[in-house]
Write an enzyme that holds these catalytic residues in place. Structure first.
Site, mmCIF file in Angstrom:
data_model
loop_
_atom_site.group_PDB
_atom_site.id
_atom_site.type_symbol
_atom_site.label_atom_id
_atom_site.label_comp_id
_atom_site.label_asym_id
_atom_site.label_seq_id
_atom_site.Cartn_x
_atom_site.Cartn_y
_atom_site.Cartn_z
ATOM 1 N N LYS A 104 60.268 54.997 33.646
ATOM 2 C CA LYS A 104 59.589 56.320 33.703
ATOM 3 C C LYS A 104 60.253 57.544 33.911
ATOM 4 C CE LYS A 104 54.461 54.549 35.281
ATOM 5 N NZ LYS A 104 54.852 53.622 34.857
ATOM 6 N N ALA A 130 46.534 56.348 31.027
ATOM 7 C CA ALA A 130 45.960 55.415 32.233
ATOM 8 C C ALA A 130 46.384 56.142 33.652
ATOM 9 C CB ALA A 130 47.393 54.464 32.439
ATOM 10 N N ARG A 189 46.290 52.486 39.248
ATOM 11 C CA ARG A 189 46.214 51.533 38.078
ATOM 12 C C ARG A 189 45.287 51.433 37.720
ATOM 13 N NH1 ARG A 189 50.178 55.915 37.705
ATOM 14 N NH2 ARG A 189 51.846 54.186 36.520
ATOM 15 N N ARG A 232 54.581 52.137 21.965
ATOM 16 C CA ARG A 232 53.465 50.919 21.736
ATOM 17 C C ARG A 232 52.711 51.769 22.297
ATOM 18 N NH1 ARG A 232 54.555 50.894 28.429
ATOM 19 N NH2 ARG A 232 56.020 49.165 27.680
ATOM 20 N N THR A 238 46.810 45.912 25.141
ATOM 21 C CA THR A 238 45.575 46.209 25.357
ATOM 22 C C THR A 238 45.208 45.392 25.818
ATOM 23 O OG1 THR A 238 42.903 47.173 24.525
ATOM 24 C CG2 THR A 238 45.113 45.843 22.851
ATOM 25 N N ASP A 288 57.704 54.731 28.823
ATOM 26 C CA ASP A 288 57.201 54.470 29.437
ATOM 27 C C ASP A 288 56.225 55.914 29.571
ATOM 28 O OD1 ASP A 288 56.241 52.075 29.890
ATOM 29 O OD2 ASP A 288 56.496 52.299 32.245
ATOM 30 N N MET A 289 54.675 56.365 28.907
ATOM 31 C CA MET A 289 54.581 58.014 28.949
ATOM 32 C C MET A 289 53.411 57.868 30.342
ATOM 33 S SD MET A 289 54.401 60.082 27.108
ATOM 34 C CE MET A 289 54.918 59.545 25.506
HETATM 35 P P1 FDA Z 1 40.105 48.506 28.691
HETATM 36 O O1 FDA Z 1 40.060 49.115 30.235
HETATM 37 O O2 FDA Z 1 38.855 48.757 27.708
HETATM 38 O O3 FDA Z 1 39.907 47.135 29.275
HETATM 39 C C1 FDA Z 1 39.248 45.830 28.105
HETATM 40 C C2 FDA Z 1 38.768 44.672 29.340
HETATM 41 O O4 FDA Z 1 40.566 43.943 29.451
HETATM 42 C C3 FDA Z 1 38.002 45.117 29.794
HETATM 43 O O5 FDA Z 1 37.193 44.407 29.983
HETATM 44 C C4 FDA Z 1 38.824 43.535 30.738
HETATM 45 O O6 FDA Z 1 38.155 42.796 30.735
HETATM 46 C C5 FDA Z 1 39.846 44.378 31.245
HETATM 47 N N1 FDA Z 1 40.938 44.620 31.822
HETATM 48 C C6 FDA Z 1 41.696 45.699 31.359
HETATM 49 N N2 FDA Z 1 42.584 46.154 32.951
HETATM 50 C C7 FDA Z 1 42.319 45.666 33.105
HETATM 51 C C8 FDA Z 1 42.531 44.966 35.082
HETATM 52 N N3 FDA Z 1 43.641 46.101 35.003
HETATM 53 N N4 FDA Z 1 42.493 44.121 35.333
HETATM 54 C C9 FDA Z 1 41.254 43.410 34.857
HETATM 55 N N5 FDA Z 1 40.968 43.144 33.838
HETATM 56 C C10 FDA Z 1 41.230 44.153 32.996
HETATM 57 N N6 FDA Z 1 49.244 53.547 30.489
HETATM 58 C C11 FDA Z 1 49.982 54.791 30.163
HETATM 59 O O7 FDA Z 1 49.189 56.213 30.534
HETATM 60 N N7 FDA Z 1 51.240 54.998 29.597
HETATM 61 C C12 FDA Z 1 50.942 53.860 29.654
HETATM 62 O O8 FDA Z 1 52.780 53.738 29.452
HETATM 63 C C13 FDA Z 1 51.555 52.234 29.321
HETATM 64 N N8 FDA Z 1 51.810 51.458 29.328
HETATM 65 C C14 FDA Z 1 50.867 50.113 29.301
HETATM 66 C C15 FDA Z 1 51.659 49.204 28.644
HETATM 67 C C16 FDA Z 1 50.982 47.644 28.972
HETATM 68 C C17 FDA Z 1 51.376 46.267 28.170
HETATM 69 C C18 FDA Z 1 49.417 48.132 28.515
HETATM 70 C C19 FDA Z 1 48.986 46.949 28.235
HETATM 71 C C20 FDA Z 1 48.812 48.693 28.886
HETATM 72 C C21 FDA Z 1 49.850 50.025 29.383
HETATM 73 N N9 FDA Z 1 49.371 51.159 30.155
HETATM 74 C C22 FDA Z 1 49.642 52.198 29.492
HETATM 75 C C23 FDA Z 1 48.006 51.305 30.391
HETATM 76 C C24 FDA Z 1 46.585 51.324 29.271
HETATM 77 O O9 FDA Z 1 46.832 53.070 29.038
HETATM 78 C C25 FDA Z 1 45.585 51.187 29.801
HETATM 79 O O10 FDA Z 1 45.278 52.268 31.096
HETATM 80 C C26 FDA Z 1 45.475 49.224 30.480
HETATM 81 O O11 FDA Z 1 46.026 48.780 29.324
HETATM 82 C C27 FDA Z 1 43.019 49.844 30.139
HETATM 83 O O12 FDA Z 1 43.473 49.581 28.996
HETATM 84 P P2 FDA Z 1 42.565 48.416 27.891
HETATM 85 O O13 FDA Z 1 43.300 48.635 26.578
HETATM 86 O O14 FDA Z 1 43.170 47.322 28.979
HETATM 87 O O15 FDA Z 1 41.410 48.370 28.005
#
Ligand code: FDA
Length: 311
Positions: free
Chosen positions: A102, A192, A292, A187, A229, A136-137
């Site tokens: 970051k 978040a 987060r 990515r 995701t 990272d963003m």
């Molecule tokens: P969503 O939040 O809709 O979740 C879908 C399903 O996944 C949920 O119903 C649950 O089952 C499961 N799930 C999701 N999060 C969970 C948790 N914490 N614990 C348990 N289960 C969970 N953001 C950003 O702003 N800048 C960045 O650089 C990054 N980098 C990044 C890297 C990687 C590898 C990932 C996977 C994510 C990020 N993020 C990020 C975070 C991203 O923006 C987002 O907040 C999370 O991935 C949660 O979103 P989902 O796509 O998982 O879907």
């Protein structure tokens, strides 16, 4: 006047920004469940986890926890620590491991040029170690600076880097179009951070739709796409787009998931033949990261409560 209660996600993100909560959380959080999402406090703990994941067929990327460093001196100390971490990780030749950083961890809050100079030091160390380092963003105040530094690093020949696009941003399609034009390594995430509706889509359904459109646009381009995701619907959509695509044929994609989140899904994706990379964080500065993860799935709070009851 009608007062609406804040959404659980927004309330948790708000609390993680509170310094008093941070102090309490940092004292007790590891015992209250942060260990589920963090591979350990030391780099050696983290390396043990990297090998365990590799044995399950997973690629990895490492993050050293921390962000929003206020002073140039602290940013200098953190940058030196990154160089040491990269040198140490580079010695683990059997791992397919990269890093993410970051920019507010290495000086962006003090001065953009300082963050740029420190990013150059990190990327040069990574290049010596044959390692890729993604930026990272962070929250929307830092998007332009991050993209500017990313572009300058590439122009300087430091091509072992990539960046992130957050689907919730209204500007996401334009940001991705510019990166696709550069054949950048991108990515795609939902996003978040706590952002106003003027900056980011407030409704999950809209973010999900935007996410699918971005994945399709990225996979139609000629760069590398990391589909980050845990959402089954997003993954099913990406799998449909990937089927028969050039990006799949040329190995220009991978799925990315976070350590401790849906490990069975990580494994299922590997079994379906996809390249999967898991983000493995380590370090003592885990409080905001943990917040987060709780905000993304407020049901995780039950897991914290269970840990409290068991103590
Ligand atoms: P969503 O939040 O809709 O979740 C879908 C399903 O996944 C949920 O119903 C649950 O089952 C499961 N799930 C999701 N999060 C969970 C948790 N914490 N614990 C348990 N289960 C969970 N953001 C950003 O702003 N800048 C960045 O650089 C990054 N980098 C990044 C890297 C990687 C590898 C990932 C996977 C994510 C990020 N993020 C990020 C975070 C991203 O923006 C987002 O907040 C999370 O991935 C949660 O979103 P989902 O796509 O998982 O879907």
């Amino acid at each position: 006047m009608r007062i609406t209660a804040p959404k659980p996600r927004d309330a948790i993100l708000f609390l993680t920004q509170n310094p008093r909560m941070a102090k309490i959380g940092t004292r007790y959080g590891m015992r209250l469940g942060a260990g589920r999402f963090v591979a350990g406090v030391t780099l050696e703990d983290c390396i043990a986890e990297l090998h365990a994941l590799a044995a399950r067929g997973l690629r990895t990327y490492t993050i050293m926890l921390g962000e929003s460093v206020a002073s140039a001196a602290e940013a200098e100390r953190v940058t030196a620590a990154y160089v040491d971490v990269i040198d140490r990780l580079g010695a683990e030749a059997s791992l397919d491991n990269t890093m993410s950083i970051k920019l507010t961890h290495i000086g962006l809050l003090s001065d953009r040029e300082l963050a740029y100079d420190n990013a150059v030091r990190v990327l040069e160390a990574a290049r010596r170690a044959g390692m890729f380092v993604r930026l990272d963003m962070e929250d929307s105040r830092h998007v332009d600076a991050t993209l500017d530094i990313h572009g300058r690093l590439l122009a300087d020949g430091l091509t072992n880097t990539g960046v992130v696009v957050q689907a919730y941003l209204h500007r996401a399609p334009e940001l991705l179009a510019a990166l696709t034009e550069m054949r950048a390594n991108v990515r795609i995430v939902k996003g978040a951070y706590l952002e106003p509706a003027s900056v980011a889509l407030p409704r999950k359904e809209d973010v999900d739709r935007a996410y699918c459109r971005l994945v399709d646009a990225a996979l139609a381009g000629e760069g590398f796409t990391a589909i980050a995701t845990h959402d089954d619907a997003m993954i099913a959509h990406a799998e449909r787009t990937l089927a028969g695509s050039r990006a799949a044929a040329e190995g220009r994609y991978e799925f990315q998931l976070l350590y401790g989140v849906r490990p069975q899904l990580q494994q299922a994706l590997v079994e379906r033949g996809h390249p999967v990379r898991v983000c493995v964080p380590f370090g003592s500065d885990w409080y905001v990261y943990f917040g987060r993860r709780l905000a993304e799935r407020p049901a995780n709070l039950w897991f914290v409560v269970r840990s409290m009851v068991r103590r």
